[in-house]
Design a protein around this motif. Structure first.
Motif, short mmCIF file in Angstrom:
data_model
loop_
_atom_site.label_atom_id
_atom_site.label_comp_id
_atom_site.label_asym_id
_atom_site.label_seq_id
_atom_site.Cartn_x
_atom_site.Cartn_y
_atom_site.Cartn_z
N TYR A 600 24.72 -48.92 37.84
CA TYR A 600 23.90 -50.08 37.47
C TYR A 600 22.97 -49.79 36.31
O TYR A 600 22.76 -50.63 35.42
N ALA A 604 22.44 -51.82 32.93
CA ALA A 604 21.17 -52.55 32.78
C ALA A 604 20.53 -52.30 31.42
O ALA A 604 20.04 -53.23 30.78
N ARG A 608 19.79 -55.30 28.67
CA ARG A 608 18.45 -55.57 28.13
C ARG A 608 18.47 -55.53 26.61
O ARG A 608 17.85 -56.38 25.95
N TYR A 616 20.14 -58.26 33.35
CA TYR A 616 19.43 -56.97 33.38
C TYR A 616 18.59 -56.88 34.66
O TYR A 616 18.62 -55.87 35.38
N GLU A 617 17.84 -57.93 34.95
CA GLU A 617 16.99 -57.92 36.13
C GLU A 617 17.81 -57.83 37.42
O GLU A 617 17.44 -57.13 38.36
N ALA A 619 20.79 -56.45 37.72
CA ALA A 619 21.33 -55.10 37.82
C ALA A 619 20.26 -54.12 38.33
O ALA A 619 20.55 -53.25 39.17
N MET A 620 19.03 -54.27 37.84
CA MET A 620 17.96 -53.39 38.30
C MET A 620 17.61 -53.64 39.77
O MET A 620 17.32 -52.70 40.52
N TYR A 647 15.28 -44.84 37.16
CA TYR A 647 14.92 -46.24 37.40
C TYR A 647 13.51 -46.54 36.89
O TYR A 647 13.29 -47.51 36.15
#
Length: 725
Positions: A600, A604, A608, A616-617, A619-620, A647
């Motif tokens: 991920y 991500a 972004r 992106y959000e 995936a995070m 992370y």
């Protein structure tokens, strides 16, 4: 005097009683001598025949003759006043009583002893008492040509005993490791950690076969039960089924089992094909590449002889997967080819036998390797349902379940697996790894040391000691030096790849002059580490094209694109290959045999950079959820700390990122030197804590390099990778 009275006066009845009891005792002695000394199979039968012939002779002699102080005389020549038959009768009564006591003791003592000791085999007593190992039956035939028959009986009994609720049955790998070794049964019981041992022998002569089985108590070597069975070899599989069932029925009372499972009939095949299959299966158990390659040849011959023999197809499929070049395998066969044939063999096996446990197990392994974890779990559970003692199925199921993050449960399952079979090397390796992941270093060490103490394979002893030095003690250089005392010829590609990876951890790249090679799937990363990222990218793409269903190939390509900052290309790949769906991305990139989230973070960062904020959000969030799931399941590994550090670095929480990075360093004693040039840590490059940690790590690495005779590194090592960040 009546005839009955005269028979009593002449002690004919007493002689008959004494003869019968003593004769029975002699038969037992003859049977024991036949087994112990290796006398012909007809020996005890010959003794019985002699005793049967002698019985009427003894009665005639008792009627016609009398023992007197002057010797033996004809009864008719002795006056009644001179006869001493009464005194002789009293002496015979004493002999008869003593013989009956011996007879009663021989019959009842094992049962009385059993009634005190064997309740441990049912729930409610010490676990060690509820345990048994089935040793491979010895082939004592003159021609030594009944080994396959002996092995078949042993394995049938082992499999059915494994289905008895509450009983621990030592696994096949460990039990069969004692094949042909004349060792004290008490020592075998100690190594296998069982309270009882079932052993036996097979002896054939002509078309007849005799099977002897005995149940032994490990603590004192006491024989709780013994029996001999005779059969006809005209249908060897029918005899195998019949004798195994008879042994099981006889053992039922000894083992205090209320309802023992029944044996499924052995699948019939040509005797030659069966022998080839058994030899191949033993070679696959070793996980030795050369042995498994020979197993493929043997199985090809077996299938040629009998194209309808399902177990041969399942075993060939297993060998093909284990000899592939995938991570976790032992050979160099291209996975794109070996997996195709393995899938075909599995379906062929199940088409011939829909209840073949081994075929379901291999189907599960293939599904795991291709990222179909749910399908894998279903197939592996079916395999275990059909064969509870299937070690491969239990091992692979534990690894497949690791994706749910329940690492404590996985580690417990693997520990239970090696408790059953301490010499099952795949289970030993995985039990060590997952025990370390949950922070249980004591268990990891005990599992490894128990294997080292039990195995007779000196190469495996060295490799396991090397593993413990590396993973638990953090002594990488010592681990490498010990590992290199083993010839590369006798080591599989997985162990060789691990050795080469250890050198990479220490920054030994161009300096390396050994013969160990990284697994082909990771060759693209090797090019990147050598400062040739473009070649690494091209190799990764080629690997994906060759292995479109293999999750690891995609993960390597994604990782390299992310490291090189080729974000647009990575996002285009995501949209093309996964239709822009994170759900599809997660499903297809879900590792089947290890506990890691899908990549991920790599995706991500690319999302972004190209302005895909929503994805992106998401995936995070998925990565955060994955980390939390693993943490909740007991994962305290260095790998999970590194995930946390990356992370938090990506989201800009540098202090948290550095905290987890420092935590990882403290646990591992040193980190892979390339961990400090991974792209997520780019925001940390100027942080004093990061710089200090990187210098401390290089210091530790140099200590290990010095032991191996390599020059020290400086932080200038990282300059060659600056352009990649």
């Amino acid at each position: 005097m009546s005839l009955l009275g005269e028979l009593k006066r002449r002690n004919v009845f007493r002689i008959a009683g004494v003869y019968s009891v003593v004769g029975w005792l002699l038969v037992q002695v003859a049977a024991s001598l036949e087994e112990a000394v290796g006398l012909p199979a007809w020996f005890d039968g010959f003794v019985v025949s002699l005793l049967a012939i002698g019985f009427p002779v003894a009665l005639v002699i008792a009627w016609a003759f009398e023992l007197t102080p002057d010797g033996i005389k004809r009864t008719v020549s002795i006056d009644a006043d001179e006869s001493i038959t009464a005194q002789t009768g009293s002496k015979l009564d004493i002999v008869l009583v003593l013989a009956l006591l011996l007879f009663t003791g021989a019959m009842l003592v094992p049962k009385l002893f059993n009634s005190e000791q064997l309740p441990g085999l049912v729930a409610g007593s010490a676990a060690a008492e509820a345990s048994i190992a089935v040793l491979p039956f010895a082939d004592l035939s003159p021609g030594g040509d009944q080994e396959y028959f002996a092995d078949g009986i042993s394995e049938e009994l082992l499999n059915v005993l494994a289905k008895v609720s509450g009983m621990k049955v030592a696994g096949r790998t460990s039990s069969f490791a004692f094949k042909g070794r004349n060792e004290d049964l008490r020592e075998i019981g100690r190594v296998l950690d069982v309270a009882h041992i079932l052993e036996g022998s097979v002896r054939s002569q002509g078309n007849k076969v005799r099977v002897t089985a005995q149940l032994i108590q490990v603590s004192d070597g006491f024989h709780l039960w013994s029996e001999t069975y005779d059969g006809d070899l005209s249908d060897i599989f029918a005899v195998q089924d019949d004798i195994a069932n008879r042994i099981l029925v006889a053992m039922k009372s000894q083992l205090q089992v209320e309802e023992a499972p029944t044996l499924a009939p052995v699948q019939r095949t040509d005797v030659t094909a069966y022998g080839l299959f058994l030899e191949a299966r033993d070679l696959i158990f070793t996980r030795d590449p050369a042995g498994m390659e020979r197993a493929l040849d043997l199985l090809n011959r077996a299938i040629e002889i009998d194209p309808s023999y399902a177990p041969a197809y399942a075993s060939r499929a297993k060998a093909l997967v284990l000899l592939s070049d995938r991570p976790g395998s032992y050979g160099k066969l291209p996975a794109k080819e070996s997996f195709v044939q393995a899938k075909t063999d599995v379906e062929q096996a199940l088409g011939l036998d829909a209840d073949l446990a081994d075929a379901y197990a291999v189907r599960g392994l293939i599904n795991s390797d291709t990222g179909r974890a749910d399908y894998a779990i279903t197939a592996l559970r079916r395999a275990i349902e059909l064969s509870p003692n299937s070690l491969d199925a239990r091992n692979w199921l534990a690894l497949a379940l690791a994706n749910d993050g329940r690492l404590r449960d996985v580690a417990a399952q693997l520990k239970a697996l090696v408790d059953i079979d301490p010499l099952y090397k795949p289970g030993v390796n995985n039990a060590i790894l997952y025990s370390i992941d949950i922070g249980d270093l004591d268990t990891a060490r005990r599992v490894g040391e128990r294997f080292i103490a039990a195995t007779r394979d000196e190469t495996e002893k060295v490799i396991t000691r090397s593993t413990l030095l590396y993973l638990i003690d953090g002594k990488i250089a010592e681990s490498i030096k010990l590992r290199e005392t083993v010839s590369e010829v006798v080591v599989n590609s997985l162990d060789n790849s691990s050795l080469r990876s250890a050198y990479y951890d220490l920054g030994v790249i161009e300096e390396y002059s050994g013969s160990a090679e990284i697994l082909s799937i990771f060759k693209p990363w090797e090019s990147v580490r050598r400062g040739d990222p473009q070649t690494g990218k091209e190799l990764a793409l080629a690997t994906v094209e060759e292995n479109p269903d293999y999750y690891a190939a995609h993960a390597v390509y994604i990782g390299i694109l992310a490291q090189l900052g080729q974000d647009r290309e990575l996002v285009d790949y995501f949209e093309r290959e996964y239709r822009g769906s994170l759900e599809a991305y997660a499903t297809r990139l879900r590792p089947g045999v290890n506990a890691d989230p899908p990549p991920y973070l790599e995706l991500a960062m690319a999302l972004r950079e190209v302005g895909e904020q929503r994805l992106y959000e998401e995936a995070m969030q998925r990565m955060r959820f994955a980390i939390d799931i693993f943490r909740a399941g007991g994962d305290v590994s260095v790998g999970r700390d590194m995930d946390e550090a990356q992370y938090w670095a990506i989201v800009g929480a540098n202090d948290k990122a550095l905290g987890f990075l420092e935590q990882a360093f403290a646990k591992a004693s040193l980190l892979n030197i390339f961990d400090f040039v991974t792209r997520p840590f780019e925001p940390l490059l100027q942080e004093p804590r990061f710089i200090s940690l990187r210098e401390a790590n290089i210091k530790r690495i140099n200590e290990e390099r010095n032991i191996l005779g390599y020059k020290p590194l400086t932080t200038a090592f990282y300059d060659r990778y600056a352009s990649m960040l």
